[in-house]
Design an enzyme around this catalytic site. Structure first.
Site, PDB file in Angstrom:
ATOM      1  N   LYS A   1     -66.276  38.591  70.143  1.00 49.00           N
ATOM      2  CA  LYS A   1     -67.286  38.176  71.142  1.00 49.00           C
ATOM      3  C   LYS A   1     -68.058  36.954  70.644  1.00 49.00           C
ATOM      4  O   LYS A   1     -67.494  36.137  69.921  1.00 49.00           O
ATOM      5  CB  LYS A   1     -68.201  39.353  71.485  1.00 49.00           C
ATOM      6  CG  LYS A   1     -67.401  40.581  71.929  1.00 49.00           C
ATOM      7  CD  LYS A   1     -68.219  41.654  72.582  1.00 49.00           C
ATOM      8  CE  LYS A   1     -67.302  42.807  72.969  1.00 49.00           C
ATOM      9  NZ  LYS A   1     -67.981  43.871  73.678  1.00 49.00           N
TER      10      LYS A   1
ATOM     11  N   GLU B   1     -60.814  49.403  79.476  1.00 51.25           N
ATOM     12  CA  GLU B   1     -62.120  49.467  78.834  1.00 51.25           C
ATOM     13  C   GLU B   1     -63.175  49.959  79.824  1.00 51.25           C
ATOM     14  O   GLU B   1     -63.723  49.154  80.605  1.00 51.25           O
ATOM     15  CB  GLU B   1     -62.528  48.076  78.336  1.00 51.25           C
ATOM     16  CG  GLU B   1     -61.586  47.487  77.325  1.00 51.25           C
ATOM     17  CD  GLU B   1     -62.282  46.469  76.437  1.00 51.25           C
ATOM     18  OE1 GLU B   1     -62.303  46.675  75.216  1.00 51.25           O
ATOM     19  OE2 GLU B   1     -62.823  45.480  76.974  1.00 51.25           O
TER      20      GLU B   1
ATOM     21  N   SER C   1     -66.140  51.311  72.206  1.00 51.25           N
ATOM     22  CA  SER C   1     -66.696  52.060  71.075  1.00 51.25           C
ATOM     23  C   SER C   1     -65.633  52.707  70.185  1.00 51.25           C
ATOM     24  O   SER C   1     -65.823  53.823  69.683  1.00 51.25           O
ATOM     25  CB  SER C   1     -67.708  53.104  71.557  1.00 51.25           C
ATOM     26  OG  SER C   1     -68.813  52.466  72.176  1.00 51.25           O
TER      27      SER C   1
ATOM     28  N   HIS D   1     -62.284  40.231  80.702  1.00 52.40           N
ATOM     29  CA  HIS D   1     -63.180  41.159  80.020  1.00 52.40           C
ATOM     30  C   HIS D   1     -64.371  41.453  80.933  1.00 52.40           C
ATOM     31  O   HIS D   1     -64.832  40.569  81.652  1.00 52.40           O
ATOM     32  CB  HIS D   1     -63.658  40.571  78.682  1.00 52.40           C
ATOM     33  CG  HIS D   1     -64.364  41.590  77.830  1.00 52.40           C
ATOM     34  ND1 HIS D   1     -65.667  41.942  78.062  1.00 52.40           N
ATOM     35  CD2 HIS D   1     -63.937  42.347  76.805  1.00 52.40           C
ATOM     36  CE1 HIS D   1     -66.006  42.882  77.185  1.00 52.40           C
ATOM     37  NE2 HIS D   1     -64.973  43.145  76.406  1.00 52.40           N
TER      38      HIS D   1
ATOM     39  N   GLU E   1     -67.395  41.653  80.422  1.00 50.46           N
ATOM     40  CA  GLU E   1     -68.552  40.758  80.232  1.00 50.46           C
ATOM     41  C   GLU E   1     -68.326  39.438  80.970  1.00 50.46           C
ATOM     42  O   GLU E   1     -69.275  38.858  81.500  1.00 50.46           O
ATOM     43  CB  GLU E   1     -68.791  40.545  78.727  1.00 50.46           C
ATOM     44  CG  GLU E   1     -69.378  41.792  78.084  1.00 50.46           C
ATOM     45  CD  GLU E   1     -68.979  42.009  76.629  1.00 50.46           C
ATOM     46  OE1 GLU E   1     -68.518  41.064  75.973  1.00 50.46           O
ATOM     47  OE2 GLU E   1     -69.123  43.161  76.165  1.00 50.46           O
TER      48      GLU E   1
ATOM     49  N   GLY F   1     -69.741  49.038  73.704  1.00 54.44           N
ATOM     50  CA  GLY F   1     -70.949  48.747  72.933  1.00 54.44           C
ATOM     51  C   GLY F   1     -72.024  49.813  73.018  1.00 54.44           C
ATOM     52  O   GLY F   1     -73.163  49.593  72.621  1.00 54.44           O
TER      53      GLY F   1
ATOM     54  N   ASN G   1     -62.097  41.953  69.020  1.00 55.00           N
ATOM     55  CA  ASN G   1     -62.764  41.003  69.909  1.00 55.00           C
ATOM     56  C   ASN G   1     -64.130  40.695  69.293  1.00 55.00           C
ATOM     57  O   ASN G   1     -65.042  41.511  69.359  1.00 55.00           O
ATOM     58  CB  ASN G   1     -62.905  41.637  71.306  1.00 55.00           C
ATOM     59  CG  ASN G   1     -63.724  40.785  72.247  1.00 55.00           C
ATOM     60  OD1 ASN G   1     -64.043  39.625  71.950  1.00 55.00           O
ATOM     61  ND2 ASN G   1     -64.080  41.355  73.393  1.00 55.00           N
TER      62      ASN G   1
HETATM   63  P1  PGA Z   1     -66.998  47.805  71.579  1.00 55.70           P
HETATM   64  O1  PGA Z   1     -66.416  46.605  72.506  1.00 55.70           O
HETATM   65  O2  PGA Z   1     -65.881  48.228  70.673  1.00 55.70           O
HETATM   66  O3  PGA Z   1     -68.152  47.192  70.859  1.00 55.70           O
HETATM   67  O4  PGA Z   1     -67.397  48.901  72.509  1.00 55.70           O
HETATM   68  C1  PGA Z   1     -65.118  46.649  73.029  1.00 55.70           C
HETATM   69  C2  PGA Z   1     -64.850  45.439  73.873  1.00 55.70           C
HETATM   70  O5  PGA Z   1     -65.740  45.013  74.627  1.00 55.70           O
HETATM   71  O6  PGA Z   1     -63.748  44.860  73.837  1.00 55.70           O
END
Ligand code: PGA
Length: 260
Positions: free
Chosen positions: A12, A174, A220, A102, A104, A180, A10
């Site tokens: 982003k 997630e 992560s 997601h 976010e 992140g 992803n």
């Molecule tokens: P990350 O993000 O691997 O940077 O923690 C995962 C995601 O939001 O899909």
């Protein structure tokens, strides 16, 4: 039933077209020569404006080695929805998957379970596969409501879908506190929650759909964590954010998820 693993990157809101092209070329340089029979499905989700460039690169491998995903879609087919993108527009790019729900999008753009359900339906009606995200906040985890929260998210997302549609869908668990932050969820705990998700799928759909649906872990994920994650009984792959932005680390995660 053997479920084919997926490693999905992803990206982003990173990378313009030229940068996306560089990244996908770098990934290809690392994965093109790997034994395709042992590879997980490799999926990349660039921003909308890079879908064309990345799709062109992917087509050059000519073997479906890497598949394309979008990071979102709107559920209406067309009309006065400034700034949104429809399923038909995404079909221009041979999009195989679309990430929906997601955290976010839920947190910053007010997406609700109802919207996510509408998106899932539109995606499946158009022969594309949704990657439906769910996960709890740190506060919810500390309050002990993780399982109930996820049960609600999944139940709402899958409402009205046939068992066949559920079976071919993908879920990504997630935990928001792991996204992140560098704080990966313990693999056995991630596996426990994913088993819980499978039991919810069985309840709202069928045992066959619960057995077939692929459920990924995200939060992560790094080259150092993937082997242990893939060794769990119910984790079928990973949705990778930060570590998917570097060709080497993403390719190392793919290699860590190779079968056999
Ligand atoms: P990350 O993000 O691997 O940077 O923690 C995962 C995601 O939001 O899909």
């Amino acid at each position: 039933m053997a479920r084919k693993p997926i490693i999905a990157g992803n990206w982003k809101m990173h990378n313009n077209s030229a940068q996306s092209k560089e990244l996908i070329k770098g990934i290809r340089a690392n994965v093109d020569s790997l034994d395709i029979a042992k590879l997980p499905e490799i999926v990349v989700a660039p921003v909308f404006t890079s879908l064309y460039a990345v799709n062109e690169e992917i087509c050059h491998c000519g073997c479906g080695r890497i598949k394309l995903a979008a990071q979102n879609v709107y559920f209406e087919p067309k009309g006065a929805f400034t700034g949104e993108i429809s399923i038909d527009m995404l079909k221009d790019f041979e999009t195989s998957y679309i990430i929906i729900g997601h955290s976010e999008r839920r947190q910053y753009f007010g997406e609700t379970d109802e919207m996510i359900n509408k998106k899932a339906k539109v995606i499946l009606d158009n022969g594309i596969i949704p990657i439906i995200c769910c996960g709890e906040t740190l506060e919810q985890r500390e309050q002990g409501v993780t399982d109930a929260h996820i049960e609600k998210q999944i139940t709402e997302a899958l409402k009205g879908l046939s068992t066949e549609e559920v079976a071919k869908s993908v879920i990504a668990y997630e935990p928001i506190w792991a996204i992140g932050t560098g704080k990966t969820c313990d693999s056995t705990e991630a596996n426990r929650v994913i088993k819980h998700i499978r039991s919810v799928v069985e309840k709202v759909s069928s045992a066959a759909a619960a057995d077939a649906i692929r459920i990924l872990y995200g939060g992560s994920v790094k080259p150092e964590t993937i082997k242990e994650q893939m060794a769990q009984s119910d984790i079928d792959g990973a949705l990778v954010g930060g570590a998917s932005l570097k060709a080497d680390s993403f390719a190392d995660i793919v290699k860590g998820a190779m079968i056999g």
